[in-house]
Scaffold this motif. Structure first.
Motif, PDB file in Angstrom:
ATOM      1  N   ASN A  26       3.335  13.127   6.368  1.00 45.24           N
ATOM      2  CA  ASN A  26       2.520  13.653   7.532  1.00 45.24           C
ATOM      3  C   ASN A  26       3.863  14.079   8.477  1.00 45.24           C
ATOM      4  N   ASP A  67       1.103  -1.090  -0.023  1.00 45.16           N
ATOM      5  CA  ASP A  67      -0.024   0.157  -0.160  1.00 45.16           C
ATOM      6  C   ASP A  67       0.845   1.216  -0.025  1.00 45.16           C
ATOM      7  N   SER A 102      -1.048  14.773   2.078  1.00 47.54           N
ATOM      8  CA  SER A 102      -0.965  14.527   3.382  1.00 47.54           C
ATOM      9  C   SER A 102      -1.802  15.655   4.080  1.00 47.54           C
ATOM     10  N   ASP A 129      -4.426  12.424  -3.281  1.00 49.34           N
ATOM     11  CA  ASP A 129      -3.647  12.117  -4.187  1.00 49.34           C
ATOM     12  C   ASP A 129      -3.986  12.563  -5.425  1.00 49.34           C
ATOM     13  N   LYS A 134       1.847   8.654   2.502  1.00 45.87           N
ATOM     14  CA  LYS A 134       1.047   9.695   3.200  1.00 45.87           C
ATOM     15  C   LYS A 134       1.581   9.680   4.720  1.00 45.87           C
ATOM     16  N   GLN A 135       1.976   8.689   5.324  1.00 42.87           N
ATOM     17  CA  GLN A 135       2.298   8.415   6.537  1.00 42.87           C
ATOM     18  C   GLN A 135       3.435   9.264   6.796  1.00 42.87           C
ATOM     19  N   ASN A 195      -0.490   4.815   1.444  1.00 38.77           N
ATOM     20  CA  ASN A 195      -0.593   5.133   2.833  1.00 38.77           C
ATOM     21  C   ASN A 195       0.828   5.198   3.403  1.00 38.77           C
TER      22      ASN A 195
END
Length: 258
Positions: free
Chosen positions: A12, A2, A79, A103, A8-9, A5
């Motif tokens: 962030n 994935d 994010s 995204d 994205k993490q 994600n």
């Protein structure tokens, strides 16, 4: 895997570090300075009164800098931490701007209008597995006759850093800190997933999506000191010298939706 994600993490966490870093220098922006470099401002002119979409905008410094030049801006980033900070900056600076947490591919389904300009820059496309889909989002987001503009790090630098030049189906998965001068230490390492994209792949994806290529330029410097062993030959022009010669560190593309 994935990848979305995972990235994205990571972004962030990077948004938190970057916001307070000297690399991004948010206090300077709040004081009225632009975050845009000499490359973009020389090649993308006359934005006043035009709608501008900034894909992969991070926490919006460039987006808001275009707004200060008169553009009606929308910034998009995966994010939510970055988007929250972008909205805070816009409010703090009393700049009208829209920011969307999505995204690039997801934005295709969230988009409610078309734009005069689509903009993206510096360290953006390596996070995308498919440039065909990316280019189609750009084309679909542009008004007829609208302008696409990108300034991006040259893939030759990636080869020197040990990454492939040509696109591969399997991504590179790395654990690393942020880039130079933006909190690069072991306390801020994240797992990140990236893909290589050659210059020809970028150009052909745009052409196939209906973007007429008007100009392609290459630059023997980076406006950011974000790679190892760069030499500042002129103010804000950092070069990588290989066997006595500067290598290309940035390319730009300007096009028109046909």
């Amino acid at each position: 895997m994935d990848y979305l994600n995972i990235n994205k993490q990571a972004w962030n966490e990077r948004a938190k570090v970057h916001f307070d870093s000297s690399f991004y220098d948010v206090p300077s922006f709040l004081a009225g300075n632009s975050s845009l470099t000499e490359i973009e401002t020389a090649e993308l002119t006359d934005v006043a009164g035009k709608s501008l979409l900034h894909l992969q905008c991070h926490f919006g410094l460039d987006t808001l800098s275009w707004a200060r030049l008169g553009a009606n801006v929308t910034g998009v980033d995966l994010s939510d931490e970055a988007i929250d900070k972008a909205r805070e900056l816009a409010t703090q600076c009393n700049i009208e701007a829209e920011f969307v947490c999505a995204d690039v591919y997801e934005f295709a389904n969230k988009r409610s209008k078309s734009f005069d300009i689509v903009f993206t820059s510096f360290g953006a496309i390596c996070w995308l597995p498919c440039l065909t889909k990316w280019a189609q989002v750009i084309s679909d987001s542009l008004n007829q006759g609208g302008t696409f503009y990108m300034a991006e790090f040259h893939p030759v630098q990636d080869v020197l850093d040990g990454y492939p030049y040509f696109h591969q189906a399997e991504p590179d998965v790395v654990v690393e800190g942020s880039y130079t001068q933006a909190g690069n230490n072991s306390d801020h390492e994240q797992t990140m997933v990236t893909w290589a994209h050659s210059l020809s792949e970028v150009i052909n994806a745009l052409i196939q999506a209906g973007i007429r290529i008007d100009a392609v330029n290459e630059f023997p410097f980076s406006p950011y000191n974000c790679f190892e062993n760069l030499i500042e030959k002129q103010p804000k022009q950092f070069q990588s010298i290989v066997k006595g010669q500067p290598i290309p560190l940035v390319f730009s593309i300007k096009g028109t939706k046909c």
